[in-house]
Design a protein around this motif. Structure first.
Motif, mmCIF file in Angstrom:
data_model
loop_
_atom_site.group_PDB
_atom_site.id
_atom_site.type_symbol
_atom_site.label_atom_id
_atom_site.label_comp_id
_atom_site.label_asym_id
_atom_site.label_seq_id
_atom_site.Cartn_x
_atom_site.Cartn_y
_atom_site.Cartn_z
ATOM 1 N N ILE A 94 -5.128 3.239 3.749
ATOM 2 C CA ILE A 94 -4.379 3.532 2.535
ATOM 3 C C ILE A 94 -3.155 2.617 2.519
ATOM 4 O O ILE A 94 -2.113 2.932 3.086
ATOM 5 C CB ILE A 94 -3.961 5.009 2.451
ATOM 6 N N GLY A 95 -3.332 1.479 1.896
ATOM 7 C CA GLY A 95 -2.244 0.526 1.784
ATOM 8 C C GLY A 95 -1.488 0.728 0.491
ATOM 9 O O GLY A 95 -1.989 1.323 -0.462
ATOM 10 N N GLY A 96 -0.296 0.228 0.457
ATOM 11 C CA GLY A 96 0.521 0.331 -0.737
ATOM 12 C C GLY A 96 1.728 -0.557 -0.619
ATOM 13 O O GLY A 96 1.693 -1.586 0.063
ATOM 14 N N SER A 97 2.793 -0.137 -1.248
ATOM 15 C CA SER A 97 4.019 -0.920 -1.197
ATOM 16 C C SER A 97 5.221 0.008 -1.153
ATOM 17 O O SER A 97 5.137 1.184 -1.518
ATOM 18 C CB SER A 97 4.101 -1.857 -2.402
ATOM 19 N N LYS A 98 6.331 -0.558 -0.675
ATOM 20 C CA LYS A 98 7.588 0.185 -0.668
ATOM 21 C C LYS A 98 8.703 -0.790 -1.020
ATOM 22 O O LYS A 98 8.573 -2.007 -0.848
ATOM 23 C CB LYS A 98 7.837 0.888 0.662
ATOM 24 N N PHE A 99 9.793 -0.228 -1.517
ATOM 25 C CA PHE A 99 10.920 -1.041 -1.944
ATOM 26 C C PHE A 99 12.134 -0.138 -2.095
ATOM 27 O O PHE A 99 12.009 1.081 -2.224
ATOM 28 C CB PHE A 99 10.617 -1.739 -3.280
ATOM 29 N N THR A 100 13.299 -0.740 -2.034
ATOM 30 C CA THR A 100 14.523 0.019 -2.246
ATOM 31 C C THR A 100 14.900 -0.046 -3.720
ATOM 32 O O THR A 100 14.573 -1.012 -4.424
ATOM 33 C CB THR A 100 15.688 -0.529 -1.397
ATOM 34 N N VAL A 101 15.567 0.984 -4.169
ATOM 35 C CA VAL A 101 16.042 1.077 -5.540
ATOM 36 C C VAL A 101 17.423 1.727 -5.486
ATOM 37 O O VAL A 101 17.641 2.639 -4.688
ATOM 38 C CB VAL A 101 15.099 1.959 -6.400
ATOM 39 N N PRO B 179 22.663 9.528 -0.739
ATOM 40 C CA PRO B 179 23.810 9.166 -1.559
ATOM 41 C C PRO B 179 24.504 7.888 -1.058
ATOM 42 O O PRO B 179 25.467 7.427 -1.661
ATOM 43 C CB PRO B 179 24.737 10.386 -1.435
ATOM 44 N N VAL B 180 24.024 7.342 0.046
ATOM 45 C CA VAL B 180 24.587 6.120 0.651
ATOM 46 C C VAL B 180 23.450 5.123 0.868
ATOM 47 O O VAL B 180 22.280 5.518 0.914
ATOM 48 C CB VAL B 180 25.280 6.430 2.003
ATOM 49 N N PRO B 181 23.759 3.833 1.025
ATOM 50 C CA PRO B 181 22.694 2.865 1.299
ATOM 51 C C PRO B 181 21.944 3.202 2.588
ATOM 52 O O PRO B 181 22.513 3.752 3.537
ATOM 53 C CB PRO B 181 23.451 1.537 1.431
ATOM 54 N N PHE B 182 20.666 2.860 2.615
ATOM 55 C CA PHE B 182 19.821 3.119 3.776
ATOM 56 C C PHE B 182 20.194 2.193 4.931
ATOM 57 O O PHE B 182 20.394 0.996 4.737
ATOM 58 C CB PHE B 182 18.343 2.918 3.423
#
Length: 150
Positions: free
Chosen positions: A83-90, A122-125
């Motif tokens: 199960i492949g996919g993608s991730k990204f920050t927003v 609430p803060v950057p990862f």
């Protein structure tokens, strides 16, 4: 449609689709991230990249100061589940506050259901937060593949 959820099941009316959303909120004061799990359906003849583009366009119209990080490949569960996919920050402004997410999208084996896991702070990862996200994604077991998941 026989619809199952953690506490039981119901006989749902015909012509409804499952748009379940689960929200796992941190214990107050821990500073941990919120995890939202939802699912959506690809539109007729829509590809996963087209789905992602449509979803991001919708979100960017609804919030202020929308930014998206690099789109990265991601794996949901053990590699043998494929199960492949993608991730990204927003990040974006909502009600005067900046919200930070790691969003991950995966096309399930039925080839039309998109599973979305969104991690929020609430803060950057930080790198530690990203390791926790990856651990949660790696822990996924497709229902029916493990008796404990039933």
């Amino acid at each position: 449609m026989l619809y199952h959820f953690n506490e039981g099941r119901i006989e749902a009316p015909d012509h409804v689709s499952d748009r379940t959303m689960h929200l796992l909120a941190p214990t107050p004061g821990t500073g941990e991230m919120t995890v939202a799990i939802s699912k959506d359906e690809l539109e007729a003849d829509e590809t996963p990249p087209e789905f992602l583009k449509r979803q991001l366009a919708d979100l960017s119209r609804q919030v202020a100061k929308f930014t998206r990080g690099e789109l990265l490949p991601a794996q949901l569960g053990a590699p043998e589940q494929k199960i492949g996919g993608s991730k990204f920050t927003v990040s974006y402004k909502q009600q005067g506050r900046t919200v930070h997410h790691v969003q991950s999208l995966f096309l399930l084996p039925d080839s039309h259901t998109v599973l979305n896991l969104t991690f929020s702070l609430p803060v950057p990862f930080t790198e530690e937060h990203h390791r926790k996200v990856d651990a949660v994604l790696a822990s996924f077991v497709l229902r029916g593949k493990d008796a404990s998941a039933l």
